[in-house]
Motif scaffolding. Structure first.
Motif, PDB file in Angstrom:
ATOM      1  N   LEU A   1      33.873  25.306  33.213  1.00  0.00           N
ATOM      2  CA  LEU A   1      34.805  24.210  33.480  1.00  0.00           C
ATOM      3  C   LEU A   1      35.959  24.662  34.377  1.00  0.00           C
ATOM      4  O   LEU A   1      36.492  23.859  35.154  1.00  0.00           O
ATOM      5  CB  LEU A   1      35.363  23.663  32.156  1.00  0.00           C
ATOM      6  CG  LEU A   1      34.523  22.611  31.438  1.00  0.00           C
ATOM      7  CD1 LEU A   1      35.136  22.297  30.082  1.00  0.00           C
ATOM      8  CD2 LEU A   1      34.422  21.341  32.277  1.00  0.00           C
ATOM      9  N   ALA A   2      36.331  25.940  34.262  1.00  0.00           N
ATOM     10  CA  ALA A   2      37.438  26.448  35.077  1.00  0.00           C
ATOM     11  C   ALA A   2      37.114  26.403  36.565  1.00  0.00           C
ATOM     12  O   ALA A   2      38.016  26.444  37.406  1.00  0.00           O
ATOM     13  CB  ALA A   2      37.781  27.872  34.653  1.00  0.00           C
ATOM     14  N   ARG A   3      35.830  26.308  36.923  1.00  0.00           N
ATOM     15  CA  ARG A   3      35.436  26.266  38.332  1.00  0.00           C
ATOM     16  C   ARG A   3      35.441  24.845  38.898  1.00  0.00           C
ATOM     17  O   ARG A   3      35.260  24.663  40.092  1.00  0.00           O
ATOM     18  CB  ARG A   3      34.021  26.838  38.496  1.00  0.00           C
ATOM     19  CG  ARG A   3      33.836  28.231  37.923  1.00  0.00           C
ATOM     20  CD  ARG A   3      32.390  28.650  38.086  1.00  0.00           C
ATOM     21  NE  ARG A   3      32.107  29.927  37.417  1.00  0.00           N
ATOM     22  CZ  ARG A   3      30.898  30.476  37.364  1.00  0.00           C
ATOM     23  NH1 ARG A   3      29.871  29.866  37.931  1.00  0.00           N
ATOM     24  NH2 ARG A   3      30.714  31.618  36.736  1.00  0.00           N
ATOM     25  N   TYR A   4      35.618  23.872  38.036  1.00  0.00           N
ATOM     26  CA  TYR A   4      35.480  22.485  38.470  1.00  0.00           C
ATOM     27  C   TYR A   4      36.775  21.708  38.262  1.00  0.00           C
ATOM     28  O   TYR A   4      37.599  22.040  37.403  1.00  0.00           O
ATOM     29  CB  TYR A   4      34.356  21.786  37.691  1.00  0.00           C
ATOM     30  CG  TYR A   4      32.975  22.319  37.992  1.00  0.00           C
ATOM     31  CD1 TYR A   4      32.167  21.725  38.954  1.00  0.00           C
ATOM     32  CD2 TYR A   4      32.484  23.435  37.313  1.00  0.00           C
ATOM     33  CE1 TYR A   4      30.896  22.216  39.226  1.00  0.00           C
ATOM     34  CE2 TYR A   4      31.218  23.942  37.582  1.00  0.00           C
ATOM     35  CZ  TYR A   4      30.430  23.321  38.543  1.00  0.00           C
ATOM     36  OH  TYR A   4      29.184  23.807  38.818  1.00  0.00           O
ATOM     37  N   THR A   5      36.906  20.658  39.050  1.00  0.00           N
ATOM     38  CA  THR A   5      37.952  19.662  38.849  1.00  0.00           C
ATOM     39  C   THR A   5      37.264  18.381  38.389  1.00  0.00           C
ATOM     40  O   THR A   5      36.404  17.842  39.091  1.00  0.00           O
ATOM     41  CB  THR A   5      38.731  19.392  40.150  1.00  0.00           C
ATOM     42  OG1 THR A   5      39.374  20.606  40.561  1.00  0.00           O
ATOM     43  CG2 THR A   5      39.778  18.309  39.938  1.00  0.00           C
TER      44      THR A   5
END
Length: 281
Positions: free
Chosen positions: A266-270
């Motif tokens: 999730l940290a890689r996505y907005t």
């Protein structure tokens, strides 16, 4: 026509066409890799192993050829389907891909089995989930409110005095006919609750042992109850419930690994959640 052939532009276009044809004839193509299907020794061993697990024997040469042919057919169809975009926004494919990602978490958990200390700690932290329930053995006589109405309680109390008297009558001849068993042995609270209701179970927790008591209310009416045995619940040892604790520990571990993996991804996505009727940013 001769005049047209002498035009420099025609010569230029002709030369360009020849270069393009020559490039496509002898030059590398961008999709060459997509036209090569390699059936490796590892793949053949995998196909053979799956067959052996299913049929409890290795495949014959003809069967192995059929397995390889089927793999090649599947690979061709998968590649062609992707070229056509058939895998896009397909619910079934999306779910299968999600299951494969979740399987990675399952596999990681299985690669690190717990120690006895970890299982004992899990058992201690979740003692209530593994505790042995209390067990009850009792007899009962039912007095139906539907049959007797307001007199049910009076009749039950009269019968109670007789049952605890010097010459008690046979309890089978008292009360009203019912599908409920007149005697139960070593029954846990959950089973009793399904048959008589939770209020009846609560009454059993405090009834004296060896004498007739009541009236005790249930979903069927009023009961006279003789509690014969009340075996209190106990906390089991790891040896008693090892398989159950291991199963629950593995489930919790898989959920923990999956949550960690998902948070990292999730940290890689907005993520933008646009509700119906909302204006785009």
């Amino acid at each position: 026509m001769r005049r047209l052939l002498r035009e420099p532009l025609v010569h230029f276009l002709g030369l360009a066409l020849l270069i393009i044809v020559a490039y496509w004839a002898i030059g590398p193509r961008q999709d060459d890799a997509d036209t090569v299907i390699v059936v490796s020794p590892n793949r053949i061993e995998q196909l053979s192993a799956v067959f052996a697990r299913t049929w409890q024997r290795p495949p014959t040469d003809q069967e192995l050829k059929g397995l390889i042919d089927d793999f090649v057919k599947e690979e061709i169809y998968v590649r062609e389907a992707r070229k056509l975009g058939l895998d896009a926004d397909d619910t079934v494919i999306r779910r299968r891909l999600r299951l494969k990602m979740e399987f990675l978490s399952d596999a990681e958990a299985e690669l690190t089995p717990p120690t006895d200390q970890q299982l004992m700690q899990y058992l201690s932290d979740h003692a209530a989930s593994f505790a042995k329930p209390p067990l009850y053995s009792f007899d009962q006589v039912n007095f139906s409110l539907d049959r007797r109405g307001p007199s049910a309680e009076t009749d039950a109390r009269t019968a109670l005095v007789a049952l605890n008297g010097a010459e008690p009558p046979d309890p089978v001849g008292l009360g009203d006919p019912t599908l409920l068993p007149s005697s139960l042995n070593d029954v846990d609270p959950a089973t009793i609750s399904r048959a008589f209701g939770e209020a009846f179970v609560e009454s059993l927790r405090s009834l004296p042992i060896g004498v007739w008591s009541g009236p005790v209310a249930s979903v069927y009416g009023l009961h006279l109850v003789r509690l014969r045995v009340r075996q209190e619940g106990a906390s089991p040892t790891l040896a008693d419930v090892r398989d159950q604790v291991l199963r629950e520990w593995m489930h919790a571990r898989k959920q923990e690994i999956e949550a960690q993996r998902l948070n990292a991804l999730l940290a890689r996505y907005t993520v933008e959640v646009r509700l119906p009727g909302s204006k785009p940013p």
